[in-house]
Scaffold this active site. Structure first.
Site, short mmCIF file in Angstrom:
data_model
loop_
_atom_site.label_atom_id
_atom_site.label_comp_id
_atom_site.label_asym_id
_atom_site.label_seq_id
_atom_site.Cartn_x
_atom_site.Cartn_y
_atom_site.Cartn_z
N ASP A 17 0.82 -1.22 0.00
CA ASP A 17 0.00 0.00 0.00
C ASP A 17 0.85 1.26 0.00
O ASP A 17 0.70 2.13 0.86
CB ASP A 17 -0.93 0.02 1.22
N GLU A 186 -11.56 1.03 -2.39
CA GLU A 186 -10.82 1.32 -1.17
C GLU A 186 -9.58 2.15 -1.51
O GLU A 186 -9.43 2.63 -2.63
CB GLU A 186 -10.42 0.02 -0.47
#
Length: 502
Positions: A17, A186
């Protein structure tokens, strides 16, 4: 790869991420660190290709009592890194606690202690924006269905300009259920560009997803969307979730991850341009590139986050993290070289997955050989120490003090569903209480364990296929432990840790 090109991935290990920011001529990157401590790794680059690890933004995870024991897939999820008002800011979501923030005047700190901006279950992937034109501040976040029962939507808030609190209850600004074919929206990253509010956000899941772009004239919408990066006919599955950065010369680039099984989420660099309608185009017309021209930045020498360690004075390098918050006494500083780990007593000695005192680093994404020297300085029957590959299944090789007082080389493993480890090989006597340990990690993270007690390398047990946790790639680990009981149980000393490409 030539002097004019680079090859993806630019970070071939589990830097999950990623988010990136430029300050002057320097680029900085952070990534998820989940339940490990220290957390929030901080990487630096001058060319977006060569990166070094320069520190961590969080020494201990909060609340501290929640991370006294391993919580491998919890903790620090999907951080956002920004630079505002001459300070670095990192926001992240802990799915069980809420949205946290830390900030610092310089990338190496000192960083503030984690501040809870908004408490709540399932609040994840927050990203702030300070609008320099209006003085307003905003924050967007996603939702974890496992905690909140909600997913596939993005919520927007006004934020206090000092980054300490949100000013409203939030508004649904993007509903993925209303976009045909979209699911698991997301990881939003929020920007202001060319008069538009932009949200770059992935959907479709970590292994099969894509990168979306959303834009609106007002922060609270309405937003229109496009898919701007997807696998197409390449070998890069699920290319998404990352950050956009602009170089001093005006080039645009996007860093994102690719899910690679036991190796976790490796980081790719994509060129980025804007089409005639003002939308971003990533990679090669929306497909990820493997080899590409380097960014227009000064040439830098090859670099990568450190792995090797001689443990000078008993200190370990910043590439290492514990599997839970550090407690006093796990590692001892001393006058010589070598990592001296206390044989911590534990009722969970049979299962490395439950131990907080394992010192870990990422498993490289390329085939490699991992070596370390070990001496067991414990007279306690059952005391042991070793080198491990740790995931929801694990394997390790090392030394153990037997009930007869002798030290043996042992090799053990546990499959994902097993509650305790079992032998992978018959024990072998280590007369001097010393051994060299080696793991050869080949294609597909298939690991071969070896040891040397002075008569050359000897293979041990069957090949072990490393596995990830749910969200975390497999980890390399060093540990020392002893069965539950009273009194000090001695220590183990590790020397000359090396990772060499195969």
């Amino acid at each position: 790869m030539t002097a004019e090109t680079y090859t993806n991935p630019v970070l071939n290990a589990d830097w999950s991420d990623p988010d990136v920011v430029r300050v002057g001529d320097d680029f900085y990157l952070t990534a998820s660190s989940f339940g490990r401590a220290p957390g929030l790794p901080l990487l630096h680059s001058r060319d977006l290709v060569n990166w070094t690890l320069v520190g961590h933004a969080v020494d201990r995870l909060e609340p501290a009592k929640e991370f006294a024991a391993p919580r491998h897939d919890c903790g620090v999820w999907a951080p956002s890194l920004r630079h505002h008002d001459d300070r670095f800011w990192i926001f992240w979501g802990d799915p069980d606690q809420g949205i946290f923030q830390v900030n610092a005047p310089a990338i190496r700190g000192p960083w503030t202690r984690p501040h809870l901006v908004k408490a709540g279950k399932g609040l994840i992937d927050p990203c702030p924006l300070w609008d320099d034109e209006t003085g307003e501040a905003y924050l967007v976040h996603a939702w974890a269905k496992s905690r909140s029962g909600v997913k596939n939507r993005l919520t927007g808030h006004r934020m206090h300009p000092d980054g300490t609190a949100l000013l409203d209850e939030g508004k649904l600004i993007v509903d993925g259920d209303r976009i045909p074919g979209w699911f698991t929206l997301e990881g939003p990253k929020l920007y202001k560009h060319d008069g538009w509010f932009w949200i770059l956000a992935p959907a479709g899941g970590v292994e099969t997803g894509w990168q979306g772009a959303f834009r609106a004239r007002e922060f609270f919408g309405p937003y229109e969307e496009r898919i701007v990066l997807e696998q197409k006919d390449t070998d890069v599955n699920g290319p998404h979730q990352g950050g956009w950065v602009r170089t001093p010369s005006g080039e645009d680039w996007f860093l994102h991850f690719q899910q690679c099984g036991a190796y976790g989420r490796v980081v790719h660099l994509q060129p980025m341009r804007w089409d005639t309608d003002g939308w971003p185009v990533l990679g090669n017309d929306g497909a990820p590139v493997t080899v590409h021209r380097r960014p227009d930045l000064p040439t830098q020498p090859p670099a990568a986050p450190a792995t090797d360690d001689d443990f000078p004075g008993g200190r370990f390098g910043r590439q290492w993290s514990w599997t839970a918050n550090l407690r006093d006494g796990w590692a001892t500083q001393h006058s010589g070289d070598g990592l001296r780990l206390t044989c911590v007593r534990s009722a969970d000695a049979h299962d490395l997955r439950k131990l907080p005192h394992i010192l870990t680093q990422r498993l490289p994404g390329n085939p490699c050989a991992v070596e370390v020297g070990l001496r067991l300085d414990s007279e306690e029957p059952g005391a042991r120490a070793g080198l491990a590959v740790l995931g929801d299944a694990f394997g390790w090789i090392g030394l153990q003090r037997g009930a007869d007082g002798a030290v043996h080389v042992v090799h053990r493993f546990a499959e994902a569903v097993a509650e305790r480890e079992r032998d992978a090989e018959h024990a072998r006597l280590a007369p001097e209480g010393r051994v060299r340990l080696r793991i050869e990690a080949g294609d597909g993270a298939r690991c071969r364990f070896l040891h040397d007690i002075g008569d050359g390398w000897t293979s041990s047990g069957p090949v072990f296929a490393a596995t990830p946790w749910r969200w975390v790639g497999a980890l390399l680990g060093l540990f020392a432990l002893a069965p539950a009981g009273a009194g000090h149980a001695g220590a183990a000393t590790f020397t000359h840790f090396r990772i060499d490409p195969q």
